[in-house]
Design a protein around this motif. Structure first.
Motif, mmCIF file in Angstrom:
data_model
loop_
_atom_site.group_PDB
_atom_site.id
_atom_site.type_symbol
_atom_site.label_atom_id
_atom_site.label_comp_id
_atom_site.label_asym_id
_atom_site.label_seq_id
_atom_site.Cartn_x
_atom_site.Cartn_y
_atom_site.Cartn_z
ATOM 1 N N CYS A 1 45.311 8.393 -52.878
ATOM 2 C CA CYS A 1 44.288 9.311 -52.386
ATOM 3 C C CYS A 1 43.924 10.337 -53.448
ATOM 4 N N CYS A 2 44.926 10.850 -54.155
ATOM 5 C CA CYS A 2 44.663 11.808 -55.240
ATOM 6 C C CYS A 2 43.813 11.167 -56.332
ATOM 7 N N LEU A 3 44.167 9.942 -56.690
ATOM 8 C CA LEU A 3 43.418 9.252 -57.736
ATOM 9 C C LEU A 3 41.976 9.004 -57.329
ATOM 10 N N PHE A 4 41.775 8.623 -56.069
ATOM 11 C CA PHE A 4 40.415 8.342 -55.595
ATOM 12 C C PHE A 4 39.586 9.615 -55.493
ATOM 13 N N ILE A 5 40.171 10.686 -54.943
ATOM 14 C CA ILE A 5 39.409 11.917 -54.718
ATOM 15 C C ILE A 5 38.999 12.547 -56.035
ATOM 16 N N HIS B 1 39.502 17.372 -51.437
ATOM 17 C CA HIS B 1 40.858 17.396 -51.998
ATOM 18 C C HIS B 1 41.590 18.679 -51.621
ATOM 19 N N SER B 2 40.913 19.809 -51.793
ATOM 20 C CA SER B 2 41.542 21.094 -51.505
ATOM 21 C C SER B 2 41.788 21.265 -50.005
ATOM 22 N N TYR C 1 38.578 11.104 -59.052
ATOM 23 C CA TYR C 1 37.568 10.331 -59.762
ATOM 24 C C TYR C 1 36.269 10.223 -58.988
ATOM 25 N N ALA C 2 36.320 10.414 -57.681
ATOM 26 C CA ALA C 2 35.088 10.471 -56.894
ATOM 27 C C ALA C 2 34.476 11.866 -56.906
#
Length: 324
Positions: free
Chosen positions: A153-157, A166-167, A159-160
């Motif tokens: 999820c961190c990687l997707f958010i 995210h915050s 780069y998106a």
């Protein structure tokens, strides 16, 4: 014109200021990562070594701590990859992926530890029911699945470029973990503050019973040193009440001890008559003679003979004095 020139900031100056601020924040981040890597890695490695080698309470009782230490080792490696990503751009995605260990892994395992302590203190029967290792393994497996999902999820958010999502997502997650930990902490403190069954009984004890226990303590036999001190203080012209107050001895005990010393000249216990004999020496010699003449005679037969002669003796005394 001069005023406009004095208040105008050129684009080059603004760019230099932004670059300096970015470099300062990046330097601070590198410093914090270095501290975490240098101190966190050996400490958590030592904790894992203690648990695995069985130095502590064992793997079963410290399974959540073991998983938390493994998660912290991953955070320390993330700090290392974060530092290396400054020089090697190829691994820049790896620190972003491992952010899930920090955002989800650490608070999740801390919550599991708090819930375990909460059950052990507040609900001990339920804790004993779920104490076997398999329940901890199931909880940790589910936690690692959530951590892995958080990493993706961190990687997707990032780069998106959904920074706001995210915050909000991880702020909500942090508040949820904090509320669970605070609830467990307050519940454990309240449970420890309450008095136990034995203490509650002492608090609600009958005043008459408490007074009887105090009188029983007062009636304990005085040591010879304390008796000597009572006599010495009396010989120093000290009054009964003063001696009783100084030595914490009842007034009647002080009076009787001084009277005893004045009469007999000693403070030790007087020799008494002792316990009366249950069997006289003449009867004892008769039992011994009967046993010597007929060693195979049973105690009941000897008892019957003595009763026929008018002497009443129970079997244990025949066994004791006849050495049968």
């Amino acid at each position: 014109m001069n005023n406009f020139t004095g208040n105008f900031t050129t684009p080059e100056a603004s760019t230099n200021s932004t670059t300096d601020s970015f470099w300062l924040l990046e330097s601070l981040e590198m410093f914090m990562c270095s501290i975490n890597l240098l101190f966190g890695s050996p400490v958590h490695s030592y904790v894992i070594w203690l648990i695995v080698t069985g130095t502590g309470s064992g793997v079963a009782s410290e399974f959540f701590i073991l998983n938390l230490s493994v998660c912290e080792i991953g955070n320390c490696l993330n700090c290392l990859f974060n530092i290396m990503s400054v020089f090697f751009q190829r691994i820049s995605k790896l620190p972003i992926f491992l952010l899930g260990l920090f955002y989800t892994g650490r608070p999740l395992f801390q919550c599991l530890m708090c819930v375990e302590r909460y059950l052990a203190v507040v609900h001990p029967v339920t804790f004993l029911k779920y104490k076997p290792l398999r329940y901890r393994v199931i909880c940790c497996a589910a936690a690692w699945i959530l951590v892995l999902g958080s990493c993706f999820c961190c990687l997707f958010i990032v780069y998106a470029k959904h920074v706001q999502i995210h915050s909000q997502l991880f702020s909500l997650q942090f508040l949820l973990a904090l509320s669970i930990q605070l609830f467990c902490l307050v519940a454990v403190l309240r449970a420890l503050k309450r008095s136990g069954p034995g203490e509650r009984g002492r608090e609600e004890e009958n005043p008459m019973k408490r007074r009887a226990m105090e009188n029983r303590k007062r009636k304990r036999e005085l040591s010879e040193d304390l008796r000597t001190k009572i006599v010495e203080k009396y010989q120093q012209s000290q009054g009964y009440k003063s001696i009783s107050r100084d030595l914490d001895v009842p007034l009647s005990t002080v009076r009787n001890m001084i009277k005893k010393f004045a009469t007999h000249g000693i403070v030790a216990n007087l020799p008494g008559r002792g316990r009366k004999r249950k069997i006289y020496e003449r009867l004892q010699r008769r039992i011994v003679r009967m046993v010597d003449k007929q060693p195979q005679t049973s105690p009941k037969e000897i008892q019957a003979v003595l009763q026929a002669q008018g002497a009443s003796v129970i079997t244990p005394y025949i066994l004791k004095h006849g050495a049968i």
